[in-house]
Motif scaffolding. Structure first.
Motif, PDB file in Angstrom:
ATOM      1  N   SER A 164      -9.744   7.004  -1.884  1.00 23.55           N
ATOM      2  CA  SER A 164      -9.394   8.323  -1.363  1.00 23.55           C
ATOM      3  C   SER A 164     -10.278   8.673  -0.187  1.00 23.55           C
ATOM      4  CB  SER A 164      -9.500   9.386  -2.455  1.00 23.55           C
ATOM      5  OG  SER A 164     -10.822   9.496  -2.914  1.00 23.55           O
ATOM      6  N   VAL A 191      -2.991   0.227  -3.623  1.00 23.31           N
ATOM      7  CA  VAL A 191      -2.286  -1.021  -3.331  1.00 23.31           C
ATOM      8  C   VAL A 191      -1.768  -1.556  -4.663  1.00 23.31           C
ATOM      9  CG1 VAL A 191      -2.444  -3.339  -2.379  1.00 23.31           C
ATOM     10  CG2 VAL A 191      -3.764  -1.469  -1.352  1.00 23.31           C
ATOM     11  N   THR A 239      -4.916   6.217  -1.239  1.00 22.38           N
ATOM     12  CA  THR A 239      -4.209   4.971  -0.981  1.00 22.38           C
ATOM     13  C   THR A 239      -4.359   4.090  -2.205  1.00 22.38           C
ATOM     14  OG1 THR A 239      -4.670   5.124   1.394  1.00 22.38           O
ATOM     15  CG2 THR A 239      -4.011   2.962   0.549  1.00 22.38           C
ATOM     16  N   PRO A 289       0.834  -1.209   0.000  1.00 20.32           N
ATOM     17  CA  PRO A 289       0.000   0.000   0.000  1.00 20.32           C
ATOM     18  C   PRO A 289       0.869   1.260   0.000  1.00 20.32           C
ATOM     19  CG  PRO A 289       0.123  -0.900   2.208  1.00 20.32           C
ATOM     20  CD  PRO A 289       0.900  -1.838   1.320  1.00 20.32           C
ATOM     21  N   LYS A 349       0.402   5.430   0.416  1.00 20.13           N
ATOM     22  CA  LYS A 349      -0.527   6.485   0.812  1.00 20.13           C
ATOM     23  C   LYS A 349       0.084   7.823   0.441  1.00 20.13           C
ATOM     24  CE  LYS A 349      -3.662   7.575   4.460  1.00 20.13           C
ATOM     25  NZ  LYS A 349      -4.212   7.051   5.686  1.00 20.13           N
ATOM     26  N   SER A 389      -6.323  12.175   1.105  1.00 22.35           N
ATOM     27  CA  SER A 389      -5.305  11.123   1.055  1.00 22.35           C
ATOM     28  C   SER A 389      -5.778  10.076   0.054  1.00 22.35           C
ATOM     29  CB  SER A 389      -5.076  10.491   2.430  1.00 22.35           C
ATOM     30  OG  SER A 389      -6.200   9.769   2.838  1.00 22.35           O
TER      31      SER A 389
END
Length: 89
Positions: free
Chosen positions: A49, A63, A61, A16, A18, A59
């Motif tokens: 988000s 993966v 994220t 992940p 961020k 933010s």
């Protein structure tokens, strides 16, 4: 050497990332462009988000399927050099 420096990853692995920045319309697009430059096969469903409580920041994220430490280093280098990115973890 900190504990974080001694962590060994087995590649490939799900990893992940961020990314935080101001809630501007172009922020998500720029982050997605940077990630896709290094991981072209990442799907749209890998991104999520979340807005800050005041809505000024967001933010994102994502993966990814990380292939190597060098790939991760390149992604973080590009993200942190982007003027729209406040922080990348």
């Amino acid at each position: 050497m900190s504990d974080e420096d001694s962590i060994e990853f087995q590649f490939p692995c799900d990893f992940p990332i961020k990314v935080m920045g101001a809630a501007l319309p172009e922020f998500h697009q720029r982050v997605e462009e940077i990630i896709r430059r290094h991981v072209p096969e990442v799907g749209a469903d890998a991104f999520s988000s979340r807005a800050s409580s005041a809505g000024r920041y967001v933010s994102i994220t994502v993966v990814i399927q990380a292939q190597s430490r060098a790939q991760l280093d390149d992604i973080y280098r590009d993200l942190t050099s982007c003027e729209l990115v406040t922080m990348a973890l």
